[in-house]
Design a protein around this motif. Sequence first.
Motif, mmCIF file in Angstrom:
data_model
loop_
_atom_site.group_PDB
_atom_site.id
_atom_site.type_symbol
_atom_site.label_atom_id
_atom_site.label_comp_id
_atom_site.label_asym_id
_atom_site.label_seq_id
_atom_site.Cartn_x
_atom_site.Cartn_y
_atom_site.Cartn_z
ATOM 1 N N VAL A 86 0.860 -1.183 0.000
ATOM 2 C CA VAL A 86 0.000 0.000 0.000
ATOM 3 C C VAL A 86 0.894 1.230 0.000
ATOM 4 O O VAL A 86 1.954 1.222 0.627
ATOM 5 C CB VAL A 86 -0.857 0.032 1.294
ATOM 6 N N PHE A 109 -1.254 -5.629 5.591
ATOM 7 C CA PHE A 109 -0.952 -4.539 4.666
ATOM 8 C C PHE A 109 0.418 -3.962 4.960
ATOM 9 O O PHE A 109 0.786 -3.760 6.108
ATOM 10 C CB PHE A 109 -2.016 -3.446 4.777
ATOM 11 N N MET A 146 -3.282 -0.496 -3.921
ATOM 12 C CA MET A 146 -4.047 0.248 -2.917
ATOM 13 C C MET A 146 -3.307 1.495 -2.462
ATOM 14 O O MET A 146 -2.086 1.480 -2.322
ATOM 15 C CB MET A 146 -4.289 -0.638 -1.701
ATOM 16 N N LEU B 196 -9.366 -0.959 5.223
ATOM 17 C CA LEU B 196 -8.395 -1.467 4.242
ATOM 18 C C LEU B 196 -8.737 -2.887 3.807
ATOM 19 O O LEU B 196 -8.729 -3.210 2.621
ATOM 20 C CB LEU B 196 -6.986 -1.461 4.830
ATOM 21 N N SER B 200 -9.582 -4.499 0.061
ATOM 22 C CA SER B 200 -8.779 -5.517 -0.603
ATOM 23 C C SER B 200 -9.661 -6.579 -1.263
ATOM 24 O O SER B 200 -9.238 -7.256 -2.201
ATOM 25 C CB SER B 200 -7.746 -6.117 0.354
#
Lengths: 204, 204
Positions: A86, A109, A146, B196, B200
């Motif tokens: 990300v 992440f 992302m 988040l 995804s």
Amino acid sequence: MNRIDIPRKSIYRLSIYQRCLSRLRENDVDTVSSEALAKAAGVKSTQLRKDLTYFGQFGTRGLGYNVDALAKTISEVLGQNHLQPVILIGVGNLGSALLRYGGFRKEGFDVVAAFDIAPKAQADLKIPILALETMPEFILKHQVKMAILTVPANSAQGVTNQIVDAGIQAILNFSPCVLDVPDQVVVNSVDLAVELENLSYFIR
Amino acid sequence: MNRIDIPRKSIYRLSIYQRCLSRLRENDVDTVSSEALAKAAGVKSTQLRKDLTYFGQFGTRGLGYNVDALAKTISEVLGQNHLQPVILIGVGNLGSALLRYGGFRKEGFDVVAAFDIAPKAQADLKIPILALETMPEFILKHQVKMAILTVPANSAQGVTNQIVDAGIQAILNFSPCVLDVPDQVVVNSVDLAVELENLSYFIR
DNA sequence: AATTGTGAATTGATTCACAGCT
DNA sequence: AGCTGTGAATCAATTCACAATT
């Protein structure tokens, strides 16, 4: 059941179930009923079961759900079986705060880089802060899909256009404005001021 | 129309309309149609009009809405016609970030103090960081009704019980857990990891 | 002519009620 | 006996269609 027909709210709740399941795992619980899990997640048990059936049948009647198996299934459904890179754009107060926050990595992440118009290295951060111009190349090179957007409202749409062009498919937007994106790009907005304003309606 | 029957989402959108209206004011626009305002807010015009009718009739047929008047009405409905004191609890990464953020004041919220189990003054912050024990007294003395909660998940429920006892009526919760509160207390949760994770799901 | 305000229709989400497994 | 899975029923939110108003 088509992927597209699944209510967004159900998908959202999957993440919440996921979190409850990891807590159960930590406590070495290996089976859980929809009743118990739903309670932990703050929803009704029928809703939990309905949410799960959009993706398949994971329980054992009379018994409940296997904690490990269900957690694994949900993480597959959510597409988080591998670390997802990300980027963060806009290293102001909120942006640098989020970089320092660190709570993302635990959930799969990896904030790999941050970008700013006027990048200045921050000694306490391990993440490189790079010039905005280098962003499209970086996105392409590292296959980033992302982005976390923490730029001022007036530059948000411009930056959004750039990152979408560069290949970003999902944006977590903290800028207090509505972003216009192509259909295939998904945006989740978190507007801190709006959340507070909304609360103030309820206090008397 | 009873206050309680008004959809929470409509109230939430009011804040968004409010933001769009202030931008219009900055640009000296004095009249706006539901069509234009809805577009700026990212909703359909019928939805905007329906949202507004829960609270009254504010437009002029054939013409639109007076920007100033509508902004004023919404701020009254949201109860933000005066500066609202807010406290923040948990001065970790995210907490100190939010203290530094400063975007709240502009919207009518005044973060008057922060509390932590192990308070340590942060030179760059103008807000006092106080010991958790002094919190109930502070809440009472300053008539604080809103709190921002940025403590770790495992202490969130405990702290919540304390602040609710002390008189807090609305909580903006950033801790990744479901809070159990009495009916008259309202909670808005922002779970960054869940946001988040949810995104995804949509990237392929 | 333009635009709001709103009942009716529609679409979507949640909950019920119970059949079906283990 | 206990608990999941699910079609049907209910409840809620959104959108339509158009009458009312300026």
